[in-house]
Design a protein around this motif. Structure first.
Motif, PDB file in Angstrom:
ATOM      1  N   PRO A 156       0.800  -1.236   0.000  1.00  0.00           N
ATOM      2  CA  PRO A 156       0.000   0.000   0.000  1.00  0.00           C
ATOM      3  C   PRO A 156       0.828   1.280   0.000  1.00  0.00           C
ATOM      4  N   ASP A 157       2.057   1.231   0.460  1.00  0.00           N
ATOM      5  CA  ASP A 157       2.882   2.445   0.510  1.00  0.00           C
ATOM      6  C   ASP A 157       3.866   2.523  -0.658  1.00  0.00           C
ATOM      7  N   ALA A 158       3.662   1.705  -1.688  1.00  0.00           N
ATOM      8  CA  ALA A 158       4.602   1.657  -2.810  1.00  0.00           C
ATOM      9  C   ALA A 158       4.651   2.979  -3.573  1.00  0.00           C
ATOM     10  N   LYS A 159       5.779   3.219  -4.208  1.00  0.00           N
ATOM     11  CA  LYS A 159       5.988   4.388  -5.064  1.00  0.00           C
ATOM     12  C   LYS A 159       6.025   3.912  -6.516  1.00  0.00           C
ATOM     13  N   PHE A 160       5.252   4.557  -7.387  1.00  0.00           N
ATOM     14  CA  PHE A 160       5.178   4.133  -8.777  1.00  0.00           C
ATOM     15  C   PHE A 160       5.673   5.231  -9.717  1.00  0.00           C
ATOM     16  N   ILE A 161       6.533   4.838 -10.644  1.00  0.00           N
ATOM     17  CA  ILE A 161       7.075   5.753 -11.646  1.00  0.00           C
ATOM     18  C   ILE A 161       6.711   5.206 -13.021  1.00  0.00           C
ATOM     19  N   HIS A 162       6.063   6.011 -13.841  1.00  0.00           N
ATOM     20  CA  HIS A 162       5.648   5.611 -15.188  1.00  0.00           C
ATOM     21  C   HIS A 162       6.503   6.340 -16.213  1.00  0.00           C
ATOM     22  N   VAL A 163       7.233   5.580 -17.022  1.00  0.00           N
ATOM     23  CA  VAL A 163       8.094   6.155 -18.058  1.00  0.00           C
ATOM     24  C   VAL A 163       7.329   6.215 -19.377  1.00  0.00           C
ATOM     25  N   ILE A 164       7.297   7.406 -19.973  1.00  0.00           N
ATOM     26  CA  ILE A 164       6.598   7.632 -21.238  1.00  0.00           C
ATOM     27  C   ILE A 164       7.605   8.068 -22.297  1.00  0.00           C
ATOM     28  N   ARG A 165       7.439   7.548 -23.511  1.00  0.00           N
ATOM     29  CA  ARG A 165       8.305   7.919 -24.623  1.00  0.00           C
ATOM     30  C   ARG A 165       7.448   8.087 -25.875  1.00  0.00           C
ATOM     31  N   ASP A 166       7.908   8.911 -26.793  1.00  0.00           N
ATOM     32  CA  ASP A 166       7.228   9.135 -28.069  1.00  0.00           C
ATOM     33  C   ASP A 166       6.819   7.792 -28.672  1.00  0.00           C
ATOM     34  N   GLY A 167       5.521   7.619 -28.912  1.00  0.00           N
ATOM     35  CA  GLY A 167       5.007   6.342 -29.392  1.00  0.00           C
ATOM     36  C   GLY A 167       5.585   5.900 -30.718  1.00  0.00           C
ATOM     37  N   ARG A 168       6.015   6.829 -31.560  1.00  0.00           N
ATOM     38  CA  ARG A 168       6.616   6.455 -32.842  1.00  0.00           C
ATOM     39  C   ARG A 168       7.962   5.792 -32.630  1.00  0.00           C
ATOM     40  N   ALA A 169       8.739   6.338 -31.712  1.00  0.00           N
ATOM     41  CA  ALA A 169      10.042   5.738 -31.401  1.00  0.00           C
ATOM     42  C   ALA A 169       9.866   4.378 -30.741  1.00  0.00           C
ATOM     43  N   VAL A 170       8.872   4.266 -29.858  1.00  0.00           N
ATOM     44  CA  VAL A 170       8.625   2.996 -29.167  1.00  0.00           C
ATOM     45  C   VAL A 170       8.169   1.934 -30.161  1.00  0.00           C
ATOM     46  N   ALA A 171       7.229   2.295 -31.040  1.00  0.00           N
ATOM     47  CA  ALA A 171       6.699   1.343 -32.019  1.00  0.00           C
ATOM     48  C   ALA A 171       7.811   0.818 -32.917  1.00  0.00           C
ATOM     49  N   HIS A 172       8.638   1.724 -33.415  1.00  0.00           N
ATOM     50  CA  HIS A 172       9.746   1.316 -34.288  1.00  0.00           C
ATOM     51  C   HIS A 172      10.718   0.413 -33.545  1.00  0.00           C
ATOM     52  N   SER A 173      11.051   0.770 -32.319  1.00  0.00           N
ATOM     53  CA  SER A 173      12.014  -0.002 -31.545  1.00  0.00           C
ATOM     54  C   SER A 173      11.484  -1.394 -31.237  1.00  0.00           C
ATOM     55  N   ARG A 174      10.190  -1.502 -30.910  1.00  0.00           N
ATOM     56  CA  ARG A 174       9.621  -2.804 -30.574  1.00  0.00           C
ATOM     57  C   ARG A 174       9.631  -3.740 -31.774  1.00  0.00           C
ATOM     58  N   PRO A 231      -7.340   6.980  -8.191  1.00  0.00           N
ATOM     59  CA  PRO A 231      -6.705   8.291  -7.982  1.00  0.00           C
ATOM     60  C   PRO A 231      -5.904   8.374  -6.685  1.00  0.00           C
ATOM     61  N   GLN A 232      -6.164   7.460  -5.760  1.00  0.00           N
ATOM     62  CA  GLN A 232      -5.435   7.476  -4.488  1.00  0.00           C
ATOM     63  C   GLN A 232      -3.994   7.005  -4.653  1.00  0.00           C
ATOM     64  N   ILE A 233      -3.709   6.321  -5.764  1.00  0.00           N
ATOM     65  CA  ILE A 233      -2.347   5.838  -6.006  1.00  0.00           C
ATOM     66  C   ILE A 233      -1.547   6.943  -6.682  1.00  0.00           C
ATOM     67  N   LYS A 234      -0.483   7.364  -6.062  1.00  0.00           N
ATOM     68  CA  LYS A 234       0.345   8.431  -6.610  1.00  0.00           C
ATOM     69  C   LYS A 234       1.355   7.853  -7.598  1.00  0.00           C
ATOM     70  N   ILE A 235       1.351   8.421  -8.804  1.00  0.00           N
ATOM     71  CA  ILE A 235       2.235   7.947  -9.862  1.00  0.00           C
ATOM     72  C   ILE A 235       3.036   9.127 -10.404  1.00  0.00           C
ATOM     73  N   CYS A 236       4.337   8.958 -10.449  1.00  0.00           N
ATOM     74  CA  CYS A 236       5.235   9.987 -10.994  1.00  0.00           C
ATOM     75  C   CYS A 236       5.459   9.690 -12.475  1.00  0.00           C
ATOM     76  N   GLU A 237       5.083  10.615 -13.348  1.00  0.00           N
ATOM     77  CA  GLU A 237       5.292  10.441 -14.782  1.00  0.00           C
ATOM     78  C   GLU A 237       6.638  11.029 -15.194  1.00  0.00           C
ATOM     79  N   VAL A 238       7.374  10.264 -15.976  1.00  0.00           N
ATOM     80  CA  VAL A 238       8.692  10.688 -16.437  1.00  0.00           C
ATOM     81  C   VAL A 238       8.750  10.567 -17.953  1.00  0.00           C
ATOM     82  N   ARG A 239       9.178  11.621 -18.612  1.00  0.00           N
ATOM     83  CA  ARG A 239       9.348  11.580 -20.054  1.00  0.00           C
ATOM     84  C   ARG A 239      10.774  11.144 -20.374  1.00  0.00           C
TER      85      ARG A 239
END
Length: 323
Positions: A156-174, A231-239
């Motif tokens: 319940p006290d976990a910290k979450f970080i979500h990494v986001i990248r340009d979808g075109r770069a991700v699609a090509h890389s995958r 919404p109670q879960i705090k998530i840090c978004e990182v580009r």
């Protein structure tokens, strides 16, 4: 293959293992594979308190004390150099499935209701057995589905970080890695293609480039659902792009969110690491038509996440319209 390690625990070690320590505020780094999660996970793992999963937990999931010994070893001068070269932070889904069989590739995202009492107890227990007095903050990377609801139930006290990248770069890389399952058709990481995305893919005459772009959108939908429904879960978004441009600032922002103290030694390790972005590679490798397909498939999401403006993305005819 033997790792050259005696895997039989002493009775004293087994006693300590049973007792374990208290897992406080574990850190989970999430995102679609090829979004930059690996490099960010690697940089964060240099923090003196970070405790991460290695090859040992995959090979011996029921012997967490091996990984605990590794964590102790990398804090010993001289010894830490060969150990860090031999063992690196990994996702280790073999470790996860040992304690919860559906963790690796469920047909949908895992939510809070999927965490059984047994799963909660066994996962918390084994993570407590990974800790050392110095490395007392668990740092875990997972890719694909968020699993944030599930993990938040367990911790319940976990910290979450979500990494986001340009979808075109991700699609090509995958499309250029061996684990991409798009070649099989609709077997995306989240499971079956939702109906509206299947129709969209078919509208592009089942283009694999379009499918890779749709996969990124489907994954972003899952994270948006978690943020909306929990919404109670705090998530840090990182580009990823911001991290590449200014790794020190972005890592410090993540460290502050995760409540990891910022030290001169940690800052130096971040500054000494070469960070390079390959976000433009998709433009070099894909044909003009393939680039147009990606831009068209992703346009609303690129605008939503600030990677494009409406003015820069002009509609093109779909493959079905052209034929």
């Amino acid at each position: 293959m033997s790792l050259g390690i005696n895997t039989k625990a002493s009775s004293a070690s087994q006693s300590r293992e049973k007792a374990g320590a208290v897992v406080v505020k574990p850190i989970f780094l999430s995102g679609l594979g090829r979004s930059g999660t690996t490099i960010i996970h690697t940089v964060l793992s240099e923090h003196r308190r970070a405790n991460w999963l290695s090859l040992l937990t995959a090979r011996y999931p029921d012997r967490p004390w091996l990984n605990r010994w590794l964590m102790r070893g990398i804090d010993i001068p001289v010894l830490n150099i060969p150990l860090k070269w031999r063992f690196v932070p990994l996702e280790n889904y073999g470790f996860w499935t040992h304690y919860y069989g559906g963790f690796f590739r469920p047909c949908r995202d895992l939510g809070a209701g999927d965490a059984t009492l047994k799963a909660r107890q066994s996962i918390r227990r084994v993570f407590s057995q990974l800790l050392t007095p110095a490395r007392d903050r668990v740092l875990i990377k997972t890719t694909g589905m968020p699993r944030i609801g599930f993990l938040s139930n367990v911790f319940p006290d976990a910290k979450f970080i979500h990494v986001i990248r340009d979808g075109r770069a991700v699609a090509h890389s995958r499309m250029n890695v061996g684990f991409w399952r798009g070649w099989e058709g609709n077997l995306l990481w989240p499971g079956e293609l939702p109906g509206h995305y299947r129709a969209e893919w078919e509208n592009w005459q089942c283009s694999f480039v379009a499918l890779a772009g749709i996969e990124w959108k489907a994954n972003m939908d899952l994270f948006e659902a978690v943020k909306r429904d929990c919404p109670q879960i705090k998530i840090c978004e990182v580009r990823y792009e911001n991290f590449c441009a200014d790794p020190v600032t972005e890592i410090k922002r993540m460290a502050d969110f995760a409540e990891l103290e910022w030290t001169p030694e940690f800052e130096a390790s971040v500054r000494n690491r070469h960070i390079g972005s390959e976000n433009k590679k998709w433009q070099k490798d894909l044909t003009e038509e393939q680039q147009d397909i990606l831009n068209e498939v992703l346009r609303p999401y690129l605008v939503r996440y600030g990677y494009e403006t409406e003015a820069k993305t002009q509609p093109m005819q779909t493959a079905a319209m052209k034929s």
